[in-house]
Design a protein around this motif. Structure first.
Motif, short mmCIF file in Angstrom:
data_model
loop_
_atom_site.label_atom_id
_atom_site.label_comp_id
_atom_site.label_asym_id
_atom_site.label_seq_id
_atom_site.Cartn_x
_atom_site.Cartn_y
_atom_site.Cartn_z
N ASP A 10 43.97 57.60 44.48
CA ASP A 10 43.18 57.00 45.55
C ASP A 10 43.03 58.32 46.49
O ASP A 10 42.21 58.19 47.36
CB ASP A 10 43.86 55.84 45.96
CG ASP A 10 45.13 56.25 47.00
OD1 ASP A 10 45.38 57.15 47.12
OD2 ASP A 10 45.93 55.23 47.44
N GLY A 11 43.20 59.45 46.13
CA GLY A 11 43.11 60.35 46.80
C GLY A 11 44.17 61.00 48.11
O GLY A 11 43.77 61.88 48.89
N SER A 12 45.10 59.88 48.14
CA SER A 12 45.83 60.04 49.44
C SER A 12 46.93 61.17 49.10
O SER A 12 47.16 61.91 47.78
CB SER A 12 46.86 58.78 49.66
OG SER A 12 47.55 58.70 48.34
N VAL A 16 48.26 62.84 45.46
CA VAL A 16 48.35 64.33 45.22
C VAL A 16 49.65 64.45 44.58
O VAL A 16 49.81 65.27 43.69
CB VAL A 16 47.79 64.97 46.14
CG1 VAL A 16 48.26 66.53 46.15
CG2 VAL A 16 46.25 65.03 46.66
N LYS A 17 50.65 64.02 45.27
CA LYS A 17 52.18 64.56 44.82
C LYS A 17 52.33 63.81 43.59
O LYS A 17 52.74 64.42 42.71
CB LYS A 17 52.93 63.85 45.91
CG LYS A 17 53.21 64.77 47.19
CD LYS A 17 54.27 64.11 48.24
CE LYS A 17 55.37 63.77 47.60
NZ LYS A 17 56.38 63.31 48.52
N ASP A 20 50.74 65.92 40.84
CA ASP A 20 51.55 67.25 40.47
C ASP A 20 52.71 66.78 39.49
O ASP A 20 53.09 67.34 38.65
CB ASP A 20 52.29 67.87 41.76
CG ASP A 20 51.08 68.34 42.79
OD1 ASP A 20 50.06 68.79 42.26
OD2 ASP A 20 51.37 68.58 43.81
N THR A 21 53.38 65.74 39.76
CA THR A 21 54.52 65.23 39.18
C THR A 21 53.86 64.72 37.68
O THR A 21 54.76 65.22 36.76
CB THR A 21 55.05 63.95 39.51
OG1 THR A 21 55.62 64.24 40.94
CG2 THR A 21 56.27 63.53 38.72
N ALA A 22 52.66 64.07 37.66
CA ALA A 22 52.36 63.80 36.44
C ALA A 22 51.95 65.01 35.48
O ALA A 22 52.13 64.88 34.12
CB ALA A 22 51.23 62.76 36.42
N ILE A 23 51.35 65.75 35.83
CA ILE A 23 51.02 67.11 35.46
C ILE A 23 52.17 67.84 34.61
O ILE A 23 52.38 68.34 33.51
CB ILE A 23 50.53 68.25 36.24
CG1 ILE A 23 48.81 67.79 36.46
CG2 ILE A 23 50.31 69.63 35.37
CD1 ILE A 23 48.08 68.38 37.51
N ARG A 24 53.44 67.92 35.47
CA ARG A 24 54.63 68.39 34.88
C ARG A 24 55.09 67.40 33.78
O ARG A 24 55.98 67.95 32.74
CB ARG A 24 55.63 68.61 36.04
CG ARG A 24 55.33 69.86 37.04
CD ARG A 24 56.52 70.15 37.88
NE ARG A 24 56.93 68.94 38.68
CZ ARG A 24 56.59 68.73 39.93
NH1 ARG A 24 55.73 69.23 40.45
NH2 ARG A 24 57.10 67.66 40.60
#
Length: 145
Positions: A10-12, A16-17, A20-24
């Motif tokens: 939702d852009g909050s 964003v955090k 970052d976690t999902a990418i890792r």
């Protein structure tokens, strides 16, 4: 084990955090990320003649543009990390339904999502999309704060 991750955003700051976690998480599992941003249409429906109705077309254009920006930010982060990505922008009064449907449609095997952790009246009036997703999916859901 997990190859297709659904990441609602939702852009909050919490989203964003979570990104970052999902990418890792995706890097560890060699997975792709499917991210969804659900734009919620204007909630007001006039019930009487002569009601003043705001310009809902402008509102919907702006909310859809904001949703697209949110998805573009996730796309850029995924590209920078070398994680395969697919983005979805949709509109609905029920974000949890769109999230659950997208997970099914795109063959996701886990949903990673942020929770705002609302309490009391905020939770009652604003609801918890995370709780609704948990109640309506059989997939594992990793809730991030």
């Amino acid at each position: 084990m997990f190859k297709n991750i659904l990441l609602p955003t939702d852009g909050s700051g919490l989203s964003v955090k979570a990104t970052d976690t999902a990418i890792r998480f995706a890097q560890v599992h060699g997975a792709r990320i499917v991210s969804i941003c659900v734009a919620q249409p204007f909630p007001f429906v006039p019930m009487a003649e002569g009601a003043v109705v705001p310009d809902t077309a402008v509102f919907e254009t702006q909310i859809n543009a904001a949703a697209k920006i949110n998805i573009d930010k996730v796309a850029a982060s995924c590209a920078a990390a070398g994680v395969p990505f697919e983005g979805i922008v949709t509109a609905s009064h029920s974000p949890y339904e769109e999230i659950v449907a997208a997970a099914e449609k795109h063959g996701c095997d886990i949903i990673l999502m942020a929770s705002h952790g609302r309490k009391g009246l905020n939770k009652l009036f604003l609801g918890s999309e995370t709780q609704k997703v948990l109640a309506h999916t059989t997939l594992p859901v990793l809730v991030l704060r």
